[in-house]
Scaffold this active site. Structure first.
Site, PDB file in Angstrom:
ATOM      1  N   GLY B  46      21.370 -32.485 -42.733  1.00 15.13           N
ATOM      2  CA  GLY B  46      22.646 -33.199 -42.648  1.00 15.13           C
ATOM      3  C   GLY B  46      23.518 -32.466 -41.663  1.00 15.13           C
ATOM      4  CB  CYS B  78      17.494 -29.232 -40.611  1.00 20.79           C
ATOM      5  SG  CYS B  78      18.230 -29.612 -39.006  1.00 20.79           S
ATOM      6  NE  ARG B 106      25.929 -26.597 -36.083  1.00 17.81           N
ATOM      7  CZ  ARG B 106      27.095 -27.224 -35.850  1.00 17.81           C
ATOM      8  NH1 ARG B 106      28.205 -26.536 -35.758  1.00 17.81           N
ATOM      9  NH2 ARG B 106      27.131 -28.534 -35.726  1.00 17.81           N
ATOM     10  CG  HIS B 171      14.520 -32.710 -41.187  1.00 18.21           C
ATOM     11  ND1 HIS B 171      15.599 -32.500 -42.008  1.00 18.21           N
ATOM     12  CD2 HIS B 171      14.993 -32.599 -39.924  1.00 18.21           C
ATOM     13  CE1 HIS B 171      16.671 -32.280 -41.274  1.00 18.21           C
ATOM     14  NE2 HIS B 171      16.335 -32.330 -40.010  1.00 18.21           N
ATOM     15  CD  GLU B 173      14.145 -33.362 -45.256  1.00 22.07           C
ATOM     16  OE1 GLU B 173      13.305 -32.446 -45.141  1.00 22.07           O
ATOM     17  OE2 GLU B 173      15.220 -33.369 -44.622  1.00 22.07           O
TER      18      GLU B 173
END
Lengths: 292, 194
Positions: B46, B78, B106, B171, B173
């Site tokens: 996110g 992340c 980042r 990620h 997921e």
């Protein structure tokens, strides 16, 4: 072997916005306020929708220099709008490196029959929709994210509610339909059968679905989350309010605590005046009717 | 055993769905009260700037920091990795939990148009390559001496562990591969029995 700009990367990026708030900004200073308030992304544009309404004329993609400045100012993703069907505005934004493109009815359409073939782009797209058929048509053109159209720039939530309920109602119908009924329903919605089948399989839209168009208060944002939105766009609602930093932060918090009335009381207190709203019947033009 | 997914913002539902798929009881964590009911926590992807702000407002920031330092199992993906890291080199003004001795940049691999998918090898989950999805991913630019590298991409560490703290810049997921989640569930289970 690595892949870039593929479906999983584009749709996956939209997943990262979930449970968040994306805010319209027109200057680098506003972008900073949005970032500091906890926005997950900003939408760079020349005027907020309320001012586009007032100004009239043709509304186009924002100035490239302005978008670039906003990209330099904030570390969160930057989105920008292109006119419906304007392939070249989209190519310019892609080359500039914006993170997401909104092919938006808020700007004056460039094509009165067709939307952009979004599969052709490495950058992901979000598009507006008023019902499930429209949402699925946009997905079939390669949109990685959809949002309700609502009625932008009005500060009136009624149209966003109508569009979200219409989408959700169709999804509920599909869930309860027999498989042999799906193709007739696909025809009725003017949507591809395969996508209707995907909706049945997943029990939801196959991609991220945000609410947009008329969100003006933390309670409005909470309402849209309650109705099943994955997150919220706020256009004029932040920078047309009396205290933008407070309003912005309150909307962010209300998306987190949408199901907790006691928290919503705390969040809604002392945040100043919301933007002035407009009755839908008094509008000379409805932006939501743009898009095919 | 119950694993929580930090529910401030991001792809919370995708992690919950992964835990459902591997048969692990799960819950979205938005408060200290719910945090009390879980044995381990996943911090999703996110916007890290958004999550930090909301963690502070809800009081979870200090609570998490304390628990993780005391051995509470956590896995950050992340933005989750950014939150765990000791130093954010690209954005020194941004606060983090500072529980994992790494420095990150980042969006170290570029903006969204540079986001990519690559097959990587993660030794601890077996030999079949893992389809790792990197989205405006953070880049690890320094690791402390107690940090173990579990996977690399182009020479950069992209999955690491230190004690019961796990982090990946990609990620799992949103891939269809449950192996990383199974591995973390095993860590949480082992922590419970000792």
């Amino acid at each position: 072997m690595i892949e870039r700009g593929t479906w999983v990367v584009k749709e996956g990026f939209a997943d990262m916005f979930k449970n968040g708030v994306i805010m319209d900004v027109t200057t680098p200073e506003q972008a900073k306020i949005a970032e500091d308030a906890g926005a997950v992304a900003v939408m760079a544009l020349e005027r907020v929708p309320a001012d586009i309404r007032k100004a009239g004329g043709v509304a186009r993609m924002a100035d490239v220099g302005l978008i670039r400045k906003i990209m330099k100012t904030v570390s969160i993703p930057v989105m920008a709008k292109v006119r419906i069907g304007h392939i070249s505005e989209a190519r310019i934004l892609e080359s500039l490196g914006v993170d997401f493109i909104d092919e938006s009815e808020v700007l004056t359409p460039a094509d009165d029959k067709f939307h952009i073939n979004k599969y052709d782009f490495k950058v992901p797209f979000v598009c507006g929709a008023r019902d499930l058929g429209e949402a699925l048509r946009r997905i079939s053109e390669g949109a990685s994210m959809v949002r309700t159209k609502g009625e932008a720039g009005t500060g009136n939530i009624v149209e966003a509610v109508k569009h979200m309920r219409t989408v959700m109602d169709s999804i509920r119908k599909i869930k309860s339909m027999a498989v042999e009924e799906l193709s007739a329903y696909a025809k009725e919605l003017r949507a591809p059968f395969e996508l209707i089948r995907l909706v049945k399989e997943r029990g939801r839209l196959p991609i991220v679905n945000f609410a947009a168009g008329g969100v003006a208060t933390p309670a409005d944002a909470a309402l849209m989350m309650t109705l099943g939105a994955d997150g919220v766009f706020v256009g004029s609602g932040i920078f047309k309010s009396s205290n933008p930093p407070k309003m912005a932060n309150a909307v962010v918090q209300s998306v987190l605590h949408y199901d907790d009335p006691a928290e919503l009381v705390r969040i809604s207190e002392g945040i100043g005046q919301a933007m002035e709203g407009q009755e839908i019947e008094t509008l000379s033009e409805k932006l939501q009717e743009r898009g095919w | 055993m119950r694993i929580g997914v930090l529910g401030m913002q991001g792809d919370i539902e995708e992690h919950l769905a992964m835990l459902n798929e591997i048969g692990v009881e799960n819950v979205r964590v938005k408060s200290i009260k719910v945090l009390d009911t879980v044995d381990g926590l996943i911090i999703p992807g996110g916007e890290s700037t958004t999550m930090v702000k909301l963690l502070k407002i809800t009081g979870l920031f200090n609570e998490l920091k304390k628990r993780i330092r005391n051995g509470f199992p956590v896995y950050g993906t992340c933005a989750g990795m950014i939150l765990l890291s000791k130093k954010i080199v690209s954005h020194p003004e941004q606060d983090s939990l500072k529980v994992l001795d790494v420095s990150v940049n980042r969006n170290g691999y570029g903006r969204q148009v540079e986001s990519f998918v690559a097959n990587i090898s993660i030794a601890s989950i077996g030999g079949i390559p893992f389809k790792a999805i990197f989205i405006r991913a953070p880049q690890i630019v320094r690791i402390g001496k107690d940090v173990e590298i579990l996977a690399t991409y182009n020479g950069d560490p992209v999955m690491i562990k230190s004690g019961r703290i796990f982090a990946s810049s990609f990620h799992p997921e949103i891939s269809k591969d449950t192996r990383v989640h199974e591995m973390f569930a095993q860590v949480v289970k082992n922590a419970l029995s000792c």
